[in-house]
Design a protein around this motif. Sequence first.
Motif, short mmCIF file in Angstrom:
data_model
loop_
_atom_site.label_atom_id
_atom_site.label_comp_id
_atom_site.label_asym_id
_atom_site.label_seq_id
_atom_site.Cartn_x
_atom_site.Cartn_y
_atom_site.Cartn_z
N ASP A 235 -53.10 -66.21 13.87
CA ASP A 235 -51.80 -66.46 13.81
C ASP A 235 -51.01 -65.50 13.27
O ASP A 235 -51.14 -65.39 11.96
N ARG A 639 -54.78 -66.48 9.02
CA ARG A 639 -53.44 -65.79 8.70
C ARG A 639 -53.70 -64.85 7.42
O ARG A 639 -54.49 -65.24 6.53
N PHE A 721 -50.18 -70.58 19.88
CA PHE A 721 -48.70 -70.36 19.33
C PHE A 721 -47.97 -70.07 20.13
O PHE A 721 -47.45 -70.90 20.88
N ARG A 733 -44.15 -71.37 18.35
CA ARG A 733 -45.17 -72.29 18.63
C ARG A 733 -45.11 -73.07 20.00
O ARG A 733 -45.78 -74.04 19.89
N HIS A 736 -48.25 -73.49 22.06
CA HIS A 736 -49.24 -74.12 21.09
C HIS A 736 -49.75 -75.49 21.81
O HIS A 736 -51.08 -75.70 21.94
#
Length: 761
Positions: A235, A639, A721, A733, A736
């Motif tokens: 992400d 992340r 995402f 987003r 997603h």
Amino acid sequence: MSRLYRDAWGIPHLRAGDPYELAFAQGRVTALDRAWQIEVERRRATGTSAAILGPDAVAWDRFARQARLADTAERCLHALDDDTARWVSAYVDGVNAGLPQGARRAPEFTAGQYETARHEAAEHDVTGPEGGLGAGGVGAAGLSAGGLSAGGLAPGRWEPWTPMAIWLSHHILFAHFPAKLWREAVAERLGPDAVALFAADGPGTGGSNGWLVPGDRTATGAALIAGDPHRFIEDPGFYQQIRLACPEFDVVGLAVPGVPGIAHFGHADSVAWAITNAMADYQDLYRERLRRGDGGVEALGPDGWRPCTAHVEVVEVAGEAPVEIEVVETARGPVVMADARVTWETGHGRVWEAMSLRYPPRVRRDLGFAALPALLRATTVADVDRALDRWAEPVNVVLAADTAGGLLHRVAGVVPARHPDNALRAVPAWEPGHEWRDRQAPMPRRPVRGITVMANERGIAAPLGVEFAPPHRADRIRRLLDGTPRWSAGDMAAVHTDTLLPGAGPLLDLLDGLDGLSPEAVRLRGRLSAWDRRMDADSTGAAAYAVVRAEVVRRLAAHPALASLAGLDAGVPEVFRPWLALTPRVAYALESLLTTGVLPGLDRAALAELARAALEDVAATGEPADVRWGDLHRLAPWRALPSPAVSSPAIPSPVDNAGLVDGPGSVDGVAPMEAGLPGDHDCVLSTSSVPGVTHHCARGPAARYVWDLARRDGSLWIVPFGASGVPGDPHWRDQHPLWLRGALVPVITDWDLLTEERHDL
């Protein structure tokens, strides 16, 4: 003058006057959309990520420095032909031009964002993309003010070789060279016959799918290519949907942020291509003997002691003291692991052992980047084929098709020719016979006769590798595709999202043969017997199976028959540990281990008793019958920093697409990142957890695509995402929720349906 357009999903479409102007525009838009992501990747590629991410990133930085990733990239750049070097440099110029504005858009660059992330990091367990479980997370100490100015972090300047370093950083572990340490240990402790028991997969496991349906099996009469590359879910996402157009070419596809062109998945209107990891073995580990002489470090080779290059580098660490790293390179390659346990004194001083890594880009000074602009210019399968003759790293299986009926199925990349032992274990550097002789050529290819599948299995690339994925995914895809006489692009989502788990059979059969069970265990076994073997997110049977499987894996990993393999991961660099951790190895080899009699102490009767104990233990806990697989199997994306909770505004639905998708406006805010997922490791929908360790999913489809050769705007794609890596952006987003459901969005090619966007730089 380049122009930037976007479709309703924020996907960039670029037009320019020539390929160099277009490369500049691609670099610039990547910096605008993914500034924080590519800053982290630049630092990982150069071994400087700990300066902003803290102590947990030191292990990767150490490996990146010792493996000489940045230096190798610089050497590869200098060896490029002038035209390709100019094209790569234009991309870098675009990145540098766009980074100031991109950094202003990205909250991660501000000091306030670091303060928020520091508190969040203390409450989250984050895993890293370089090594599976327990590697590369960001702890609270890593988010201190080290490396920041009062106003936040300023992005670093890119060098012309930076994209090549990023590419190498992403793929240096793709050939799974640490698995040689595992195979060596298994052979020594359990015997050579036991090695094959664990060869079904490794912790850096495959999961990618790709398939080609020729025109005689499609509704339009033109070929379809579809699939889903399997990687750690990051992400922002690993792939960047993009369109690159100039008078010479017009290509849509999936780019890697920080790297020019469209390497792996592209559609140029008249031709399209896609890849999966070939699972080839093209990197070697050499066991080195080293000593310090008057002139520095020396290594023992077949011709005696020879000097090495050696120097010390300093890794800055946010919140902690800098770390010094000695970088040593022998005639074989860079030293990536020292073995402090093996040392002795001689008349010339202390001798110690270490492992050096030999990999083709460092030896040949070639990553295959010359293939990238050639792919963009391809108009036929023959063009793609010629371009891929120049490919190097990583080694891939390729499918391609064109509008004239041309079809291609081949392997592309560089595999060295050397002694077979090199592929199996770490070989002694001081013994002759383990030198590289040249490259394997030509690469394997097959004529395309009917539906063709690639899924990391032992297929066309079999002569080039040692360990491959089990055949379940490839076999299942073929059965699904063979079951329908005509396919359309919209039909392919049903293949992408298939959740049947063929590998469940051995454990279920073992449980069915048990007698003398408690009433609770009998009821649990009954639930498993009635289960349809689909790992659907709402399936309680799938959840029950996963819980029992996990307990079987834990008990098997603790069995005395495997005790000699416990703790192998303790004495190696952190980056290598996932390949040597016993429980994940048992988890991925469970099907094989439950059906073998090779290991003393683990015959059929012993396995039955182990399964009995696991079933009884789970039944005794009284697990709720309404627990679903999606309650356990939750997405855990990697992340670099925890993202703030930024809600996206409601967005009008941009497409209807005949009911294929709901628009992002149907989503209220942001889909939870911990959302439950369908699928499992050996399903076509390969969403991988590590049974016995965690039900959470860190690996899965990093994109899905369907390339329609009848008309490009009939093609479909999706990424986790969204197109933007900027928190709070409308397209941060929006894809997603659709990715979670297995839905796809259309590829837009009509410029009149796009919106032009301008940025003042």
